[in-house]
Design an enzyme around this catalytic site. Structure first.
Site, mmCIF file in Angstrom:
data_model
loop_
_atom_site.group_PDB
_atom_site.id
_atom_site.type_symbol
_atom_site.label_atom_id
_atom_site.label_comp_id
_atom_site.label_asym_id
_atom_site.label_seq_id
_atom_site.Cartn_x
_atom_site.Cartn_y
_atom_site.Cartn_z
ATOM 1 N N GLY A 15 0.839 -1.211 0.000
ATOM 2 C CA GLY A 15 0.000 0.000 0.000
ATOM 3 C C GLY A 15 0.865 1.248 0.000
ATOM 4 N N ARG A 29 19.667 10.314 -2.737
ATOM 5 C CA ARG A 29 20.686 11.376 -2.590
ATOM 6 C C ARG A 29 21.811 10.950 -1.648
ATOM 7 N NH1 ARG A 29 17.282 16.959 -3.497
ATOM 8 N NH2 ARG A 29 17.117 16.605 -5.750
ATOM 9 N N ARG A 76 1.202 -4.802 -6.122
ATOM 10 C CA ARG A 76 1.242 -6.090 -5.419
ATOM 11 C C ARG A 76 1.523 -7.131 -6.488
ATOM 12 N NH1 ARG A 76 -0.795 -4.513 -0.173
ATOM 13 N NH2 ARG A 76 -2.279 -2.830 -0.420
ATOM 14 N N ASP A 107 4.913 -5.282 6.005
ATOM 15 C CA ASP A 107 5.429 -6.612 6.354
ATOM 16 C C ASP A 107 5.436 -7.599 5.181
ATOM 17 O OD1 ASP A 107 2.701 -6.718 6.384
ATOM 18 O OD2 ASP A 107 2.525 -7.817 8.265
ATOM 19 N N THR A 130 4.175 2.414 5.657
ATOM 20 C CA THR A 130 2.778 1.967 5.651
ATOM 21 C C THR A 130 1.982 2.863 6.592
ATOM 22 O OG1 THR A 130 1.269 0.208 6.399
ATOM 23 C CG2 THR A 130 3.461 0.157 7.320
ATOM 24 N N ILE A 131 0.768 3.194 6.201
ATOM 25 C CA ILE A 131 -0.014 4.087 7.072
ATOM 26 C C ILE A 131 -0.488 3.365 8.337
ATOM 27 C CG2 ILE A 131 -0.808 5.547 5.172
ATOM 28 C CD1 ILE A 131 -3.571 4.178 5.472
ATOM 29 N N ASP A 132 -0.377 2.028 8.342
ATOM 30 C CA ASP A 132 -0.986 1.255 9.435
ATOM 31 C C ASP A 132 -0.212 1.290 10.751
ATOM 32 O OD1 ASP A 132 -3.048 0.470 7.774
ATOM 33 O OD2 ASP A 132 -1.972 -1.293 7.060
ATOM 34 N N ASP A 134 1.961 -0.739 11.796
ATOM 35 C CA ASP A 134 1.846 -2.074 12.384
ATOM 36 C C ASP A 134 3.133 -2.882 12.307
ATOM 37 O OD1 ASP A 134 1.850 -2.346 9.670
ATOM 38 O OD2 ASP A 134 0.158 -3.736 9.572
ATOM 39 N N ARG A 176 -6.993 -3.222 8.840
ATOM 40 C CA ARG A 176 -7.581 -4.570 8.733
ATOM 41 C C ARG A 176 -7.164 -5.449 9.900
ATOM 42 N NH1 ARG A 176 -7.189 -4.255 2.989
ATOM 43 N NH2 ARG A 176 -9.293 -3.898 2.262
HETATM 44 P P1 ATP Z 1 0.779 -2.798 3.483
HETATM 45 O O1 ATP Z 1 1.084 -2.975 4.962
HETATM 46 O O2 ATP Z 1 0.620 -1.370 3.131
HETATM 47 O O3 ATP Z 1 -0.318 -3.682 2.978
HETATM 48 P P2 ATP Z 1 2.678 -4.734 2.552
HETATM 49 O O4 ATP Z 1 4.122 -4.608 2.202
HETATM 50 O O5 ATP Z 1 2.366 -5.587 3.750
HETATM 51 O O6 ATP Z 1 2.118 -3.255 2.698
HETATM 52 P P3 ATP Z 1 1.574 -6.740 0.756
HETATM 53 O O7 ATP Z 1 0.565 -6.612 -0.319
HETATM 54 O O8 ATP Z 1 1.297 -7.693 1.865
HETATM 55 O O9 ATP Z 1 1.856 -5.267 1.280
HETATM 56 O O10 ATP Z 1 2.961 -7.194 0.080
HETATM 57 C C1 ATP Z 1 3.496 -6.476 -1.020
HETATM 58 C C2 ATP Z 1 4.144 -7.449 -1.983
HETATM 59 O O11 ATP Z 1 5.200 -8.162 -1.307
HETATM 60 C C3 ATP Z 1 3.227 -8.549 -2.503
HETATM 61 O O12 ATP Z 1 2.449 -8.131 -3.599
HETATM 62 C C4 ATP Z 1 4.229 -9.618 -2.922
HETATM 63 O O13 ATP Z 1 4.785 -9.317 -4.195
HETATM 64 C C5 ATP Z 1 5.309 -9.467 -1.861
HETATM 65 N N1 ATP Z 1 5.071 -10.488 -0.813
HETATM 66 C C6 ATP Z 1 4.177 -10.429 0.186
HETATM 67 N N2 ATP Z 1 4.184 -11.578 0.906
HETATM 68 C C7 ATP Z 1 5.101 -12.386 0.305
HETATM 69 C C8 ATP Z 1 5.564 -13.703 0.543
HETATM 70 N N3 ATP Z 1 5.086 -14.443 1.548
HETATM 71 N N4 ATP Z 1 6.522 -14.206 -0.278
HETATM 72 C C9 ATP Z 1 7.014 -13.479 -1.284
HETATM 73 N N5 ATP Z 1 6.611 -12.226 -1.579
HETATM 74 C C10 ATP Z 1 5.670 -11.686 -0.797
#
Ligand code: ATP
Length: 327
Positions: A15, A29, A76, A107, A130-132, A134, A176
């Site tokens: 996100g 930079r 994603r 994460d 991330t805005i969460d 978390d 969530r």
């Molecule tokens: P946000 O907290 O804002 O949702 P995020 O980094 O947790 O951010 P995700 O959609 O969970 O967002 O993960 C981003 C991308 O990281 C996924 O689209 C995928 O490409 C990769 N990713 C996530 N989980 C895995 C995993 N278990 N193995 C490999 N790649 C992963």
């Protein structure tokens, strides 16, 4: 220990969050300042698999500090979750002799980064974006401060109409799995109730709070509702309240993606700039498979394995304070 790193890639993933641009600027930079080459990867892991990279100069990151979103775009990627996808992505880094990768995300993005590091021997470092809010290992994530400022600005406006019409507003905010946004903005706006994923409150609890509010002659009220709460969908919660309290005029406002946008706050710009700078310093000093965070105003490097597996518990005291002050 100092480590020879010459070519560094950077991407934003998951996100989007206000301040990601400021972090890209800081990483770019700082790396250029130290004589490294920097490659921006478009659309997160998706772009890495599709070889969508651009070598960045200092000019590429001018005028982005104050902009929300991420100019490298975020995505994603399903394919990156597979061995083959990660092998393609790694090959695209290796053919440019890229020896390190900075991942700005949450994460999920860090889980993917760790796999890439383990399977293909690429040095990775995470920057919490991330805005969460978390992620374990940092007091704040980039984007959280701006998102909460956006929420309270909206809720203050909602409060005006709530009091003019004696209404109860349920305001749904993002979260969530965690309720940081709902908890802090609930306290900051004097919300009567805060409904979070972390707490198993019941309708009886909620109705009791509403009865107390009526007894205290509170005629307009706000309840902050995090998306992933245990009571259910915000519209179903409003129906349940209407059924129990036919005299209360209940409205629902979903703030949705407004929470992700906008120019980053001072706190987010500073956090992103400092963490981006220390991501590069960390890589140069041999840090890898870590997330750079800030705890008690000090920069820390936390193993990515911990950042993704541990959780920071929400401060229960904050909820107690919110409850006492709103009655
Ligand atoms: P946000 O907290 O804002 O949702 P995020 O980094 O947790 O951010 P995700 O959609 O969970 O967002 O993960 C981003 C991308 O990281 C996924 O689209 C995928 O490409 C990769 N990713 C996530 N989980 C895995 C995993 N278990 N193995 C490999 N790649 C992963």
């Amino acid at each position: 220990m100092s480590v020879e790193i010459n070519n560094i890639a950077i991407l934003t993933s998951g996100g989007d969050a206000p301040g990601m641009n400021a972090a890209i600027r800081a990483v770019t930079r700082t790396a250029l300042y130290h004589g490294k080459k920097v490659f921006g990867v478009y659309r997160g892991y998706e772009g890495m698999i599709e070889d969508d990279l651009l070598e960045l100069s200092t000019a590429h990151v001018k005028n982005i500090l104050a902009q929300g979103g991420t100019f490298l775009k975020s995505a994603r990627s399903k394919e990156f979750r597979t061995h083959d996808g990660r092998a393609k992505a790694a090959a695209n880094l290796k053919k440019r002799n890229i020896d390190a990768l900075v991942v700005i995300g949450g994460d999920g993005s860090f889980t993917g980064a760790l796999k890439l590091a383990d399977e293909h021997n690429i040095r990775v470092i995470g920057v919490p974006g991330t805005i969460d809010n978390d992620l374990f290992g940092t007091d704040y994530t980039i984007g959280y401060d701006t998102a909460t400022n956006t929420v309270i600005e909206s809720v203050d406006k909602i409060r005006d109409t709530a009091s003019s019409h004696n209404r109860l507003f349920l305001v749904e905010v993002m979260g969530r799995d965690t309720g940081y946004i709902a908890a802090s903005t609930g306290l900051a706006t004097g919300a009567l109730g805060i409904i979070l994923p972390e707490q198993k409150i019941t309708f009886d609890d909620l109705f009791r709070d509403l009865r107390n509010a009526q007894a205290n002659k509170k005629t307009s009220n706000i309840i902050m509702v995090a998306e992933g709460n245990h009571l259910g969908d915000v519209f179903d919660i409003s129906l349940a309240i209407k059924k129990e309290f036919p005299s209360i005029d209940v409205k629902v406002t979903t703030l949705g993606h407004t929470q992700r946008g906008g120019s980053p706050s001072t706190n987010d710009r500073v956090l992103a700039s400092v963490l981006g700078y220390y991501a590069i310093k960390g890589l140069m000093n041999g840090e890898e498979k870590v997330m750079v965070g800030m705890i008690n105003q000090k920069v820390v490097y936390i193993p990515l394995s911990e950042a993704i597996s541990k959780t920071t518990n929400l401060d229960e005291e904050m909820l107690t304070i919110a409850k006492i002050l709103a009655t």
